[in-house]
Design an enzyme around this catalytic site. Structure first.
Site, mmCIF file in Angstrom:
data_model
loop_
_atom_site.group_PDB
_atom_site.id
_atom_site.type_symbol
_atom_site.label_atom_id
_atom_site.label_comp_id
_atom_site.label_asym_id
_atom_site.label_seq_id
_atom_site.Cartn_x
_atom_site.Cartn_y
_atom_site.Cartn_z
ATOM 1 N N ASP A 330 -47.453 27.577 63.860
ATOM 2 C CA ASP A 330 -46.818 26.292 64.147
ATOM 3 C C ASP A 330 -46.341 26.298 65.582
ATOM 4 O O ASP A 330 -45.860 27.308 66.078
ATOM 5 C CB ASP A 330 -45.623 26.096 63.207
ATOM 6 C CG ASP A 330 -46.077 25.530 61.885
ATOM 7 O OD1 ASP A 330 -47.106 24.818 61.879
ATOM 8 O OD2 ASP A 330 -45.420 25.812 60.864
ATOM 9 N N LYS A 418 -29.730 7.129 81.257
ATOM 10 C CA LYS A 418 -31.029 7.809 81.149
ATOM 11 C C LYS A 418 -31.578 7.555 79.749
ATOM 12 O O LYS A 418 -30.827 7.425 78.776
ATOM 13 C CB LYS A 418 -30.900 9.314 81.441
ATOM 14 C CG LYS A 418 -30.179 10.137 80.385
ATOM 15 C CD LYS A 418 -30.333 11.619 80.711
ATOM 16 C CE LYS A 418 -30.063 12.488 79.485
ATOM 17 N NZ LYS A 418 -28.644 12.525 79.087
#
Lengths: 705, 580, 202
Positions: A330, A418
């Site tokens: 993974d 942001k």
């Protein structure tokens, strides 16, 4: 009560040695001996020579009683040494099992009468009181699969199970050796609990998933004890070869008697070879070294898995691990750090990089997400911008909300934000600004390279972009290169889009990747590899991994994973460390290498033994053969005795090697073979010449012959 | 040995190896059913034969059917050879009026020829009628060779197929071996041999007057010499090509009518190793990686050259006891020197030892010099070449399938040493293969050791031992080594044409051949059904010098460890006695 | 059982057909071609003298032990040396099969010593070491050749017995000496029967 990490266990722990010595005598039971054909031959030889010794004591001996006695004693030692090796390996397992058994004490469990009891939607402040009224106390050994129990803070979890309700922190150190508590909760991938672990806080409602004797702990104990140890396919094949060799040597020695009788007649001098010498020769020739150490090697291999905190459900799985040629890994958590990190500041036109960094840092000071922290860290690293106290500055933090999808800070009229490009786009437009096209290009480029762009803006002005990227764990590239040399292909599994996946795969140095992976795609990939004749290993923890785990040849389930995943896998990693697969593969290979090397060593030893015994055995018939006594052994008796003693001692000397395993090196198969052939083949040819000579010198020195 | 001696040995190897690729390529095409040129002429005949057999060429067999076909075909052949010998007195083509062969000798010879051993307890010219030589022996020369080749091809298919249940059709493999490989080569070789002086005639023996009359032991004057003839060339061609080795005449290829010139000798030598060597290439071709074939061939060649060196040295060094009598045994341009007892002048030492090594490396067994008169060390070489299980070239087909079994064992040990479940050519080697492989190496060892053991302590076995001391033991050991490995060569000092040896050696030949065939086909079947594991960097390459060394090591070690005690009591002790 | 009986017919038919092909057709074809192309070789490479008399085979040696003849290799065939075939005694080609330390070979009464003695007695003046092929038995017992060294050893004796000059005999030997085939294969050798016939024919 933590499981002793085995690395800390010395090879010859006095307690284990003591028990092993005792066990090596217990194992003299013929029913035990007959299981190992090679050692059984030695066992029979020892009995036979003992009989011959008794006969010699009565004055009917075929040779001096003292000589027969010496041979008989050393044959018994040979058997005992082999027993000792096995007992040592088992002993180490048993010591581990004892620790585990302590965790398997009988616990009073709180069984709930109503199995279907649910608190669904119950929002009362103390739902637990509702449960407490329903419990009956029951011994954990009386619990059966399907029972539902309540476990509260301070209680031991009575049996393996699945969390139905509640969230709790659990101390699993008894199983994993890890002292930090773990969170267990219903649903998802953290719902499995193990019997013998303890709930530290809160409470859990658990459905029992195993009957007594079948729990994870039980299986673990029986694995380490070796009680359920079955011979692995490779071990069986090797055993057949060893049995075949034993029969050949049996024939070669048994026929020596008629040959010798004929030769005595033909030469007109000497006496036929004695049974004692024949038995000595036979025992020296048959592969006792590997025969005596074989089961110890197997047990020790399992033991090494346990030391690595991996529980293999069968020896077969350990062996298969050595054969793995495809590793499915993974991405997140295995190849990359779990979170993305800031790696670059890319300013908009007319903005300096330092300004952008400063603004980005300000906006992230109060952002405790890993991404936010990484921006602060990067700003410090790149522009030496110190961390500032957001409250000291009098700044106002604007947290991330699902509506705005931005976070930021308001400070001295600055409104720094942001967020994702779309959110900032909307924000600046709302403030009357525009979103510069060159920033858009940067955003797209970053996305294409597998990164995540965060745009920083001050009011209506876009300042630039912070690049967040997946960070490949340190040393992974080298690790994968090593695997490649071992002949193992690595495949990264990720839910990312193919572009992103390709970029990370390239950076990590994996051979291939599967992007936008679904459980079905994973299963299909494994099947494809298997159809091509490859052996596939993977790790997994989620329930949706279970089909793939079941399909994979070597499937390591994370101990933190779901019960379904653990049942589907054939190994469980107690550390829940996805890179553990690499270690597992090495241990599997080491197991085979140790067997192969000692087999080679054992067989190459025979040449020297022939040189010792053949001239000695026929000294009276053909004195000319003494020219083959290249070691210059003192007398026929000492030659034969030295060979037998060497043969016995070499088992003892090699026990540490058998238990530790021959070191595996990640080099190509040819290089590995060359190395092991030189050490164990050529070494096996030469060592006994030296060893036998040395023993002969000692025997002569002490006047024992 | 003189420079010319080295040159001859070297040239032989060069020519042999140069022929490997073309012939190997050709044979691969034969077995893969591809056009080979000859099929244009022989195709109709081939198809007619299948029709008469009642078999369809594309109808494949599983390993059990294949085994049944092999065994049935061989059993019938065996019975035919036995019957013809017993009835030859009443059958035509018997100009010398030879009577029926004894039952025990017939039993032995029937097994011997059906098993491609061609051990000969009898003397050809004085025992077998032309009809028997042709119908019984000559036919088996072809058919036993074709059997071996078919079994090999089945094993190769097992190695190269994936997840398959069949390994080919025995009738097709056997017929194609005979029709397209053995017959054309034999025809060519036979005619070349005739041109050198090998006889090929159905006339009765010639009687010629002696230039100088001699007297026999009873003082009777003998003034004539009878020169036996017969269809020798046609039989010799196939006896060499098919690694049979059964001679037309008693002394086999030492007989001037069987092997008259150095050139005929060269051709026959080439024929001995030609097919076994070329089959290595065929194997590589059929498994899709010719390097695999070259590796096996390299292993065979290295062992062959090394042991050839030993026998060449030993024989050229000569017999010190003869030299001690004031005899010149030093080689020069005018004489071969060395140990010339039992060797022909035209062959000298070089061509005798080359033959001795070749005939025992291959399971041929024909001789052009008497191994029974070799120096002990010299005689050890042919014996040991056989004891390694007849896998250094070995019999046609059987040598390579034996070697592949050793490769499987080598791969098994090597696989363990590199930490992987062993695989050979992508096939996993597991318990079943190891069981069969162990039996395959075990059986010949057991037959040789037990047979020798019985013989040296039973009156029937010791009665006909000709030489004394350790030599006598070597004779018996050699005989059982030869029979137990289906070679057929002899330390001819042993009188083997008696009930004891005919029966004992017959049994050894029978079980060695057929047990190994059954086990080999079982492995073929098991391998065929397996998946093919693709090779990767973790796979042990089996075409490298390293593997060649390992394979050689395994072959040598198994042979040496099994037979060192016996060899010590035979050739080794005798060599030490000789040097005393 | 069915898969056994199924193979029975092919087994029987294949054996018959292939026997016919390999044991009848093949040898007959070889014989036919051989008798046409190489009749002399195919029939035993017989030596026929100028009178049309059969004198032996160029490939099969004969026994000689008289001093005027060159002697060949030792032969242990029975009942007499160089018996290629004897139906009554059922004997033919044969080697000695004596091992290298067998007294029958190298002992005082052995074949080697006997031959040495015979050679020395036939030519007491010759003290040169005897070439090994002259004191050892050939493999077939029918070896038609000796080495040039073995011939040279006997030249003086034959010359003396026949009243010829050594040079004359040496010349004849040279005429019946064959070199290595293509200068490479085999050993140089002298055909004893042909040489002796040539001596007689002088």
């Amino acid at each position: 009560m933590t499981l002793q990490k085995a690395q800390s266990r010395p090879l010859f722990e006095p307690q284990i040695v003591q028990r092993a010595v005792l066990d090596s005598f217990k194992k003299l039971d013929p029913r035990v001996q007959v299981r190992n054909p090679v050692m059984f031959v030695v066992f029979v030889g020892a009995i036979l020579t003992t009989g011959l010794w008794l006969q010699a004591l009565l004055g009917q001996g075929e040779a001096p009683a003292s000589f027969i006695f010496a041979i008989a004693v050393w044959l018994w030692f040979t058997v005992l040494f082999a027993n000792f090796a096995e007992a040592m390996a088992e002993g180490r397992g048993k010591a581990q099992a004892d620790t585990l058994k302590k965790a398997r004490r009988d616990i009073k469990a709180k069984r709930l009468a109503n199995r279907d009891l649910r608190l669904n939607g119950d929002t009362s402040t103390s739902p637990i009181s509702k449960l407490q009224s329903q419990i009956t106390s029951i011994s954990s050994s009386d619990l059966r699969k399907g029972d539902v129990v309540l476990v509260e803070a301070g209680d031991f979890i009575p049996m393996d199970g699945e969390v139905l309700e509640g969230v709790a922190s659990v101390d699993e150190s008894a199983i994993t050796g890890e002292s930090a508590p773990v969170i267990r909760e219903s649903g998802g991938d953290r719902s499995a609990v193990t019997g013998g672990t303890r709930v530290l806080s809160d409470w859990l409602v658990i459905r029992i998933t195993a009957n007594p004797g079948e729990t994870f702990l039980d299986r673990m104990i029986s694995m380490v004890e070796g009680a359920k140890r079955q011979k692995t396919p490779n071990e069986i094949a090797l055993n057949i070869l060893l049995a075949g060799l034993t029969i050949i040597f049996l024939l070669a020695t048994v026929t020596l008697l008629p040959f010798s009788i004929y030769s005595v007649n033909a030469a007109g001098q000497g006496t036929p070879i004695t049974v004692t010498v024949l038995v000595a020769l036979l025992v020296c020739l048959i592969p006792t070294t590997i025969g005596g150490l074989l089961s110890a090697i197997g047990i020790a291999g399992m033991d090494r898995m346990i030391q690595a905190n991996v529980i293999a459900m069968s020896g077969r799985a350990v062996e298969a691990a050595g054969d793995v040629d495809v590793l499915l890994l993974d991405k997140t958590g295995t190849i990359t750090l779990g979170n993305r990190q800031a790696t670059a500041f890319i300013p908009a036109n007319g903005v300096s990089e330092a300004n952008l960094a400063d603004a980005a840092q300000l906006s992230s000071l109060a952002d405790e997400t890993p991404e936010g922290r990484s921006i602060v860290v990067l700003a410090k690293e790149k522009y030496n911008i110190r961390e500032r106290d957001i409250h000291g500055l009098g700044a106002e933090f604007v947290p991330f909300t699902a509506q705005t999808r931005m976070s930021g800070v308001n400070l001295n009229g600055q409104q720094i934000r942001k967020g994702a490009a779309e959110s900032i786009d909307a924000y600046v437009k709302q403030q009357g600004g525009t979103f510069p096209t060159e920033v858009r290009t940067v955003v797209e480029n970053i996305a294409r390279q597998g990164g995540t762009p965060l745009v920083v803006a001050d009011c209506s002005k876009v300042l630039g972009v912070v690049q967040l990227k997946d960070i490949v764990k340190g040393g992974m590239k080298e690790r994968f290169a090593e695997l490649r040399r071992m002949g193992i292909k690595t495949v990264m599994i990720t839910g990312d889009n193919p572009l992103t996946a390709a970029a990370i795969a390239a950076e990590a140095g994996v051979d291939d990747f599967l992007a936008q992976a679904t459980p079905e795609a994973k299963l299909k990939l494994i099947r494809e590899y298997q159809q091509g004749g490859r052996l596939v290993a993977m790790t997994g923890d989620g329930t949706n991994d279970a089909p793939a785990l079941a399909q994979a040849d070597v499937a390591v389930a994370m101990n933190s994973g779901t019960q379904a995943a653990k049942e589907a896998g054939n190994m469980v990693d107690l550390d829940s460390n996805p890179t553990k697969l690499i270690e597992v593969v090495e241990i599997g290979k080491q197991l085979l290498i140790t067997r192969g090397s000692l087999t080679t060593f054992s067989i190459s030893n025979d040449i020297a033994k022939y040189f010792a015994i053949i001239p000695a055995a026929f000294a009276s018939t053909y004195p000319q053969l003494n020219q083959l006594n290249v070691m210059g052994l003192t007398s026929p008796e000492s030659a034969i005795a030295s060979a037998v003693i060497f043969n016995a001692l070499v088992i003892i000397v090699l026990i540490p090697l058998a238990l530790r395993g021959v070191r595996y090196r990640a080099v190509g198969a040819a290089a590995l073979l060359q190395r092991n052939l030189l050490i164990y083949g050529l070494g096996g040819l030469i060592v006994p010449f030296i060893g036998i000579k040395l023993i002969d010198v000692l025997l002569t020195l002490f006047g024992l012959v | 040995m003189t420079a010319n001696g080295y040159l001859q040995l070297g040239l032989f190897l060069v020519v042999l190896l140069a022929l490997v690729k073309p012939l190997g390529w050709y044979m691969a095409r034969v077995y893969q059913g591809q056009p080979v040129g000859l099929d244009r002429a022989l195709g109709p005949l081939e198809r007619l034969m299948y029709r008469l057999f009642g078999t369809r060429p594309d109808e494949e067999m599983n390993w059990k059917s294949y085994t049944v076909a092999v065994l049935l075909f061989n059993a019938l052949g065996l019975l035919a050879v036995y019957g013809l010998q017993r009835l030859q007195g009443a059958l035509p083509l018997n100009p010398q009026g030879l009577g029926a062969v004894t039952p025990d000798s017939s039993f032995n010879t029937a097994i011997s020829f059906a098993t491609n051993t061609n051990w000969q307890g009898y003397g050809g010219e004085t025992t077998m009628s032309y009809l028997t030589q042709m119908l019984a022996l000559n036919a088996q020369n072809f058919l036993s060779a074709a059997t071996g080749m078919a079994v090999l091809v089945a094993l190769i298919r097992g190695l190269s197929r994936r997840s398959a249940s069949t390994i080919g059709n025995f009738w097709v493999d056997m017929t194609r071996s005979t029709l397209y490989i053995l017959l054309p080569l034999a025809l060519l070789l036979a005619l070349l041999l005739v041109s050198q002086g090998v006889v090929q005639s159905f006339s009765p023996a010639h009687t010629v007057p002696l230039v100088q009359a001699t007297a026999d032991a009873d003082g009777n004057q003998v003034t004539e010499q009878v020169l036996p003839l017969g269809p020798a060339a046609s039989q010799i061609a196939i006896k060499q090509l098919g690694t049979n080795g059964g001679g037309f005449f008693n002394v086999n290829s030492a007989h001037p009518f069987e092997n008259p010139t150095p050139l005929s000798n060269f051709l026959e030598l080439l024929a001995i190793l030609l097919i076994p060597a070329a089959l290595c290439y065929t194997f590589g071709k059929m498994v899709g990686d010719t390097r695999q074939g070259w590796a096996v061939l390299a292993a065979m060649t290295v062992v062959f050259v090394a042991l050839l060196g030993v026998v060449a040295w030993a024989e050229q060094a000569g017999n010190p006891r003869i030299a001690a009598l004031g005899v010149d045994t030093v080689a020069s341009d005018l004489q071969p020197g060395g140990n010339m007892e039992g060797k022909e002048t035209r062959f000298g030492i070089t061509n005798s030892v080359l033959w001795a090594a070749a005939t025992t490396a291959a399971s041929n067994g024909s001789v052009n010099s008497m191994h029974g008169s070799y120096t002990p060390l010299g005689g050890f070489v042919p014996m040991f070449l056989m004891q390694m299980g007849e896998v250094i070239f070995g019999g046609v087909g059987s040598g390579l399938y034996g070697m592949l079994i050793f490769a499987i064992i080598a791969v098994f040990i090597a696989g363990l040493m590199v930490g992987r479940t062993p695989e050979y050519l992508g096939k996993k080697i597991e318990a079943y293969e190891m069981k069969m492989a162990s039996l395959i190496i075990l059986i010949p060892c057991a037959l040789v050791l037990v047979g020798t053991a019985i013989a040296v302590v039973s009156p029937g076995g010791t009665a006909t031992i000709f030489n004394t001391g350790a030599r006598g033991f070597s004779e018996v050991l050699y005989a059982f080594t030869s029979a137990g490995n289906n070679n057929g060569s002899a330390f001819a000092g042993l009188g083997a044409n008696n009930i004891f040896y005919n029966i004992m050696l017959g049994i050894a030949m029978f079980f060695s051949r057929y047990w190994i065939i059954i086990a080999t086909l079982a492995i073929a079947g098991s391998l065929a059904s397996k998946k093919l594991v693709p090779a990767g960097p973790g796979t042990l390459p089996t075409h490298t010098p390293l593997f060649v060394v390992l394979l050689i090591g395994v072959v040598l070690l198994v042979g040496a460890l099994t037979f060192i005690p016996a060899l010590a009591l035979g050739p080794f002790v005798e060599q030490l006695q000789l040097l005393q | 059982m069915q898969f056994v009986t199924k193979q029975l017919r092919p087994a029987i038919v294949a054996l018959l057909l292939l026997t016919l092909l390999t044991s009848v057709v093949y040898p007959l074809v070889v014989t036919g071609v051989a008798q046409v192309a190489f009749p002399a070789q195919a029939n035993g490479s017989l030596i026929v003298d100028s009178q049309g008399q059969l004198r032996g085979s160029a490939l099969i040696g004969q026994h000689f032990d008289q001093p005027q003849y060159f002697w060949g290799r030792l032969s242990v065939t029975g009942p007499v040396p160089y018996t290629a075939f004897n139906a009554d005694a059922a004997t033919g080609s044969s080697g000695s099969n004596l091992g290298p330390i067998n007294d029958a070979l190298v002992g005082p009464e052995g074949t080697v010593q006997a031959r040495i003695t015979a050679l020395r007695e036939a030519d007491p003046a010759n003290t040169a070491p005897i070439p090994v092929d002259l004191v050892t038995a050939s493999a077939s017992g029918l070896d038609p050749h000796i080495s040039p060294a073995a011939a040279e050893y006997q030249v003086a004796r034959v010359a003396q017995a026949r009243g010829l000059s050594v040079e004359q005999v040496r010349q004849l030997v040279a005429q019946h000496t064959a070199g290595r085939a293509l200068g490479l294969f085999g050993e140089p050798r002298v055909n004893v029967l042909e040489l002796n016939l040539a001596l007689d024919g002088r």
